[in-house]
Design a protein around this motif. Structure first.
Motif, PDB file in Angstrom:
ATOM      1  N   LYS A   9       0.826  -1.211   0.000  1.00 20.82           N
ATOM      2  CA  LYS A   9       0.000   0.000   0.000  1.00 20.82           C
ATOM      3  C   LYS A   9       0.867   1.271   0.000  1.00 20.82           C
ATOM      4  N   LEU A  10       2.135   1.142   0.388  1.00 22.90           N
ATOM      5  CA  LEU A  10       3.017   2.292   0.533  1.00 22.90           C
ATOM      6  C   LEU A  10       3.963   2.490  -0.652  1.00 22.90           C
ATOM      7  N   THR A  31      -0.449  -0.646   9.044  1.00 22.07           N
ATOM      8  CA  THR A  31      -0.992  -1.850   9.690  1.00 22.07           C
ATOM      9  C   THR A  31      -1.964  -1.474  10.806  1.00 22.07           C
ATOM     10  N   THR A  32      -1.607  -0.466  11.578  1.00 20.67           N
ATOM     11  CA  THR A  32      -2.414  -0.059  12.726  1.00 20.67           C
ATOM     12  C   THR A  32      -3.638   0.744  12.313  1.00 20.67           C
ATOM     13  N   PHE A  33      -3.509   1.513  11.247  1.00 26.06           N
ATOM     14  CA  PHE A  33      -4.598   2.374  10.761  1.00 26.06           C
ATOM     15  C   PHE A  33      -4.821   2.128   9.266  1.00 26.06           C
ATOM     16  N   PRO A  34      -5.354   0.969   8.900  1.00 25.94           N
ATOM     17  CA  PRO A  34      -5.522   0.644   7.479  1.00 25.94           C
ATOM     18  C   PRO A  34      -6.488   1.579   6.754  1.00 25.94           C
ATOM     19  N   GLU A  35      -7.284   2.333   7.507  1.00 24.69           N
ATOM     20  CA  GLU A  35      -8.223   3.260   6.882  1.00 24.69           C
ATOM     21  C   GLU A  35      -7.540   4.527   6.362  1.00 24.69           C
ATOM     22  N   HIS A  43     -10.409  10.863   4.760  1.00 27.36           N
ATOM     23  CA  HIS A  43     -11.434  11.677   4.100  1.00 27.36           C
ATOM     24  C   HIS A  43     -10.843  13.006   3.601  1.00 27.36           C
ATOM     25  N   ALA A  44      -9.653  12.888   2.978  1.00 27.23           N
ATOM     26  CA  ALA A  44      -8.936  14.006   2.348  1.00 27.23           C
ATOM     27  C   ALA A  44      -8.462  15.068   3.330  1.00 27.23           C
ATOM     28  N   THR A  45      -8.354  14.727   4.613  1.00 26.58           N
ATOM     29  CA  THR A  45      -7.806  15.659   5.591  1.00 26.58           C
ATOM     30  C   THR A  45      -6.516  15.072   6.177  1.00 26.58           C
ATOM     31  N   PHE A  46      -5.562  15.931   6.459  1.00 24.83           N
ATOM     32  CA  PHE A  46      -4.254  15.529   6.982  1.00 24.83           C
ATOM     33  C   PHE A  46      -4.400  14.902   8.364  1.00 24.83           C
ATOM     34  N   ILE A  47      -3.711  13.767   8.553  1.00 23.01           N
ATOM     35  CA  ILE A  47      -3.704  13.111   9.859  1.00 23.01           C
ATOM     36  C   ILE A  47      -2.289  13.115  10.447  1.00 23.01           C
ATOM     37  N   VAL A  48      -1.296  12.649   9.700  1.00 22.85           N
ATOM     38  CA  VAL A  48       0.090  12.613  10.194  1.00 22.85           C
ATOM     39  C   VAL A  48       1.035  12.574   9.001  1.00 22.85           C
ATOM     40  N   GLY A  49       2.209  13.147   9.185  1.00 23.51           N
ATOM     41  CA  GLY A  49       3.228  13.128   8.141  1.00 23.51           C
ATOM     42  C   GLY A  49       4.581  12.762   8.724  1.00 23.51           C
ATOM     43  N   PHE A  50       5.502  12.365   7.841  1.00 18.18           N
ATOM     44  CA  PHE A  50       6.841  11.971   8.258  1.00 18.18           C
ATOM     45  C   PHE A  50       7.859  12.538   7.269  1.00 18.18           C
ATOM     46  N   SER A  51       8.954  13.052   7.803  1.00 16.07           N
ATOM     47  CA  SER A  51      10.058  13.530   6.982  1.00 16.07           C
ATOM     48  C   SER A  51      11.358  13.144   7.685  1.00 16.07           C
ATOM     49  N   VAL A  52      12.471  13.311   6.985  1.00  9.78           N
ATOM     50  CA  VAL A  52      13.749  12.909   7.557  1.00  9.78           C
ATOM     51  C   VAL A  52      14.720  14.079   7.607  1.00  9.78           C
ATOM     52  N   ALA A  53      15.611  14.014   8.570  1.00  8.42           N
ATOM     53  CA  ALA A  53      16.718  14.942   8.715  1.00  8.42           C
ATOM     54  C   ALA A  53      17.938  14.089   9.059  1.00  8.42           C
TER      55      ALA A  53
END
Length: 134
Positions: A8-9, A37-41, A56-66
């Motif tokens: 899925k990713l 896995t924890t939030f398949p929705e 539903h097209a709204t931001f929930i969480v994001g990840f970036s690297v440094a």
């Protein structure tokens, strides 16, 4: 740790392969796989040079690297709500980010609470970001 992204990713493949350090890449992939896995929705999305998950097209969480850490992006209201717990767990909070030093354990329980908080408090939000308070 899993070095393979969940199917899925696939949208995140170029992002993860660009992480030069193998151990850092594995830690980020493990976290991304945990989220799906924890939030398949949640729907994966790549934008603004970061991986993110929406519902539903709204931001929930994001990840970036440094270089010394990876970031968990949360909206300010969510970050403010969980900042004391994040700091108590040994991670760092900036204005808009939860920073996890590579090699440190990820507080999955707290991450789950933060994601669930966004899902619960954004059920009726119809925009990508929360509306600004007046």
């Amino acid at each position: 740790m899993s070095t393979m992204l969940a199917p899925k990713l696939a949208v995140f493949k170029s992002f993860t392969t660009a992480i030069p350090d193998t151990i850092h890449r594995e830690q980020v992939i493990t976290v991304l796989n945990w989220v799906v896995t924890t939030f398949p929705e949640l729907a994966p999305r790549y934008a603004w040079n970061q991986t993110m998950f929406t519902h539903h097209a709204t931001f929930i969480v994001g990840f970036s690297v440094a270089k010394p850490h990876f970031n968990i992006a949360l909206e300010k209201i969510t970050l403010d709500h969980f900042a004391p717990q994040i700091n108590a767990s040994g991670d760092r909070v900036t204005t808009m980010l939860w920073q996890v030093t590579y090699g440190h354990s990820v507080n999955y329980s707290l991450l789950q609470q933060a994601i669930q908080y966004n899902l619960d408090t954004k059920q009726t939000i119809t925009t990508f970001w929360r509306p600004k308070a007046n």
